[in-house]
Design a protein around this motif. Structure first.
Motif, mmCIF file in Angstrom:
data_model
loop_
_atom_site.group_PDB
_atom_site.id
_atom_site.type_symbol
_atom_site.label_atom_id
_atom_site.label_comp_id
_atom_site.label_asym_id
_atom_site.label_seq_id
_atom_site.Cartn_x
_atom_site.Cartn_y
_atom_site.Cartn_z
ATOM 1 N N ALA A 1 0.812 -1.221 0.000
ATOM 2 C CA ALA A 1 0.000 0.000 0.000
ATOM 3 C C ALA A 1 0.844 1.268 0.000
ATOM 4 N N ASN A 2 2.144 1.147 0.294
ATOM 5 C CA ASN A 2 3.002 2.333 0.394
ATOM 6 C C ASN A 2 3.957 2.502 -0.779
ATOM 7 N N GLN A 3 3.794 1.714 -1.828
ATOM 8 C CA GLN A 3 4.709 1.804 -2.963
ATOM 9 C C GLN A 3 4.633 3.157 -3.668
ATOM 10 N N ASP A 4 3.435 3.638 -3.925
ATOM 11 C CA ASP A 4 3.300 4.944 -4.585
ATOM 12 C C ASP A 4 3.819 6.064 -3.683
ATOM 13 N N TYR A 5 3.579 5.935 -2.380
ATOM 14 C CA TYR A 5 4.093 6.925 -1.434
ATOM 15 C C TYR A 5 5.622 7.003 -1.519
ATOM 16 N N LEU A 6 6.298 5.848 -1.523
ATOM 17 C CA LEU A 6 7.757 5.840 -1.593
ATOM 18 C C LEU A 6 8.263 6.411 -2.913
ATOM 19 N N ARG A 7 7.588 6.067 -3.991
ATOM 20 C CA ARG A 7 7.987 6.635 -5.293
ATOM 21 C C ARG A 7 7.826 8.149 -5.285
ATOM 22 N N GLY A 8 6.774 8.629 -4.601
ATOM 23 C CA GLY A 8 6.561 10.062 -4.505
ATOM 24 C C GLY A 8 7.659 10.777 -3.738
ATOM 25 N N LEU A 9 8.329 10.068 -2.826
ATOM 26 C CA LEU A 9 9.456 10.633 -2.088
ATOM 27 C C LEU A 9 10.741 10.604 -2.896
ATOM 28 N N GLY A 10 10.721 9.892 -4.009
ATOM 29 C CA GLY A 10 11.904 9.816 -4.858
ATOM 30 C C GLY A 10 12.665 8.518 -4.772
ATOM 31 N N ALA A 11 12.092 7.510 -4.109
ATOM 32 C CA ALA A 11 12.779 6.226 -3.962
ATOM 33 C C ALA A 11 12.425 5.272 -5.099
ATOM 34 N N LEU A 12 13.320 4.331 -5.363
ATOM 35 C CA LEU A 12 12.995 3.153 -6.158
ATOM 36 C C LEU A 12 12.338 2.182 -5.185
ATOM 37 N N ALA A 13 11.080 1.923 -5.361
ATOM 38 C CA ALA A 13 10.312 1.200 -4.343
ATOM 39 C C ALA A 13 10.133 -0.266 -4.696
ATOM 40 N N THR A 14 10.153 -1.103 -3.655
ATOM 41 C CA THR A 14 9.800 -2.503 -3.812
ATOM 42 C C THR A 14 9.205 -3.003 -2.501
ATOM 43 N N THR A 15 8.480 -4.103 -2.572
ATOM 44 C CA THR A 15 7.815 -4.626 -1.376
ATOM 45 C C THR A 15 8.759 -5.515 -0.573
ATOM 46 N N TYR A 16 8.488 -5.570 0.736
ATOM 47 C CA TYR A 16 9.188 -6.549 1.550
ATOM 48 C C TYR A 16 8.433 -7.878 1.464
ATOM 49 N N GLY A 17 8.854 -8.857 2.234
ATOM 50 C CA GLY A 17 8.237 -10.176 2.133
ATOM 51 C C GLY A 17 9.101 -11.113 1.301
ATOM 52 N N GLU A 18 8.609 -12.315 1.093
ATOM 53 C CA GLU A 18 9.384 -13.359 0.408
ATOM 54 C C GLU A 18 9.938 -12.859 -0.920
ATOM 55 N N GLY A 19 11.243 -13.081 -1.115
ATOM 56 C CA GLY A 19 11.891 -12.698 -2.361
ATOM 57 C C GLY A 19 12.302 -11.248 -2.447
ATOM 58 N N TRP A 20 12.210 -10.507 -1.321
ATOM 59 C CA TRP A 20 12.478 -9.067 -1.388
ATOM 60 C C TRP A 20 13.931 -8.767 -1.767
ATOM 61 N N ALA A 21 14.882 -9.572 -1.271
ATOM 62 C CA ALA A 21 16.289 -9.301 -1.560
ATOM 63 C C ALA A 21 16.583 -9.427 -3.049
ATOM 64 N N GLU A 22 15.979 -10.410 -3.695
ATOM 65 C CA GLU A 22 16.178 -10.570 -5.141
ATOM 66 C C GLU A 22 15.550 -9.402 -5.898
ATOM 67 N N ARG A 23 14.408 -8.913 -5.411
ATOM 68 C CA ARG A 23 13.787 -7.750 -6.067
ATOM 69 C C ARG A 23 14.686 -6.522 -5.945
ATOM 70 N N VAL A 24 15.357 -6.396 -4.809
ATOM 71 C CA VAL A 24 16.301 -5.290 -4.633
ATOM 72 C C VAL A 24 17.453 -5.417 -5.608
ATOM 73 N N ARG A 25 17.988 -6.637 -5.753
ATOM 74 C CA ARG A 25 19.126 -6.844 -6.667
ATOM 75 C C ARG A 25 18.785 -6.422 -8.086
#
Length: 297
Positions: free
Chosen positions: A172-196
């Motif tokens: 629910a906070n992905q758009d909020y983070l993008r609005g702050l200027g971040a590259l956003a991704t969700t936490y939870g299973e597989g989050w580290a690979e999404r970051v990579r």
């Protein structure tokens, strides 16, 4: 005056709104009539009796570090502030009708007391851990739990310094983070690979304490490039735990400048009456906050 305090460590039900003696401004301090007080995770951590590297707590104890209000006492040796000025700052026992501040700045124009109360220790913490983790302009900083108060401040301050930020948060906070200027991704299973997939990570901050220290070390390749403010077990993996505030003396002035330039905005997710401090602690501990929670006096 009325003050929120607790006589024993425990759950939110130990908090009570009681009559208390008014504090007074000693040398180098000011007292304010509190209009709003910020709610920080450290508040409920102290109430639970967690060891955070701070001074021992003597019971009964007050609660709160942050506040905004109107100056009504000026201690000996204090200059540049007068009775009647609107300020925001850090002190002790700020869940109260009156509080003594040890650090303060003039309240930025355009902010309500509720908004201003959400900034002080959040911005001080953000500035401190950005410095401690050693991230430089042009590098990429990963912020785990980026949508809360400290995370929101870190993202905006880092972006203002030319640092790329990857922020993890709830769906629910992905758009909020993008609005702050971040590259956003969700936490939870597989989050580290999404970051990579978003790129290399030069440094990382854990501001949520969600058990991700091992992955942050793997992503940066160096435990000295990771700092946590929320996981007391971080040192077991060679990661610095940064839990003592007050080491950035110009933090409030820098915050005021960023706010005035439109480079820093932390929304108030919810405001509570002073009598509902326990409910504010329950909600803060549950996480998933977008911005700040404050108590209104």
């Amino acid at each position: 005056m009325k003050r929120v305090s607790f006589a024993e460590f425990g759950g939110p039900d130990v908090l009570q709104l009681l009559d208390a003696e008014e504090p007074h401004a000693g040398p180098g301090r000011i007292r304010i009539a509190v209009r709003a007080a910020g709610v920080n995770p450290v508040d409920w951590r102290v109430r639970e009796g967690q060891v955070l590297g701070a001074h021992p707590i003597e019971l009964p104890a007050g609660v709160g570090l942050d506040a905004a209000g109107v100056v009504d006492e000026v201690g000996e040796g204090v200059e540049g502030v007068e009775i009647g000025d609107a300020v925001f700052g850090e002190g002790s026992c700020t869940y109260a009708e009156f509080a003594v501040l040890s650090a303060w700045a003039a309240m930025p124009e355009g902010l309500t007391f509720e908004e201003a109360a959400g900034y002080p220790s959040v911005v001080e913490t953000a500035l401190r851990i950005i410095r401690e983790v050693g991230v430089e302009p042009g590098q990429t900083l990963l912020v785990s739990g980026a949508s809360g108060g400290v995370g929101s401040a870190v993202v905006q301050i880092a972006r203002d310094r030319g640092i790329t930020v990857i922020g993890t948060g709830g769906a629910a906070n992905q758009d909020y983070l993008r609005g702050l200027g971040a590259l956003a991704t969700t936490y939870g299973e597989g989050w580290a690979e999404r970051v990579r997939r978003l790129g290399p990570v030069h440094a990382a901050l854990d501001v949520a304490g969600s058990g991700v220290i091992r992955e942050l070390v793997e992503l940066t390749g160096d435990p000295h490039k990771v700092v946590s403010i929320a996981d007391l077990a971080a040192p077991e993996l060679g990661v610095r735990f940064s839990g003592v505030a007050g080491s950035v003396p110009d933090a409030l002035a820098e915050a005021a400048g960023l706010i005035a330039r439109g480079r820093l905005h932390i929304p108030v997710e919810k405001a509570y009456p002073l009598a509902d401090a326990a409910a504010a602690h329950v909600d803060s501990r549950a996480g998933h906050t977008r911005g700040r929670r404050v108590l209104v006096v």
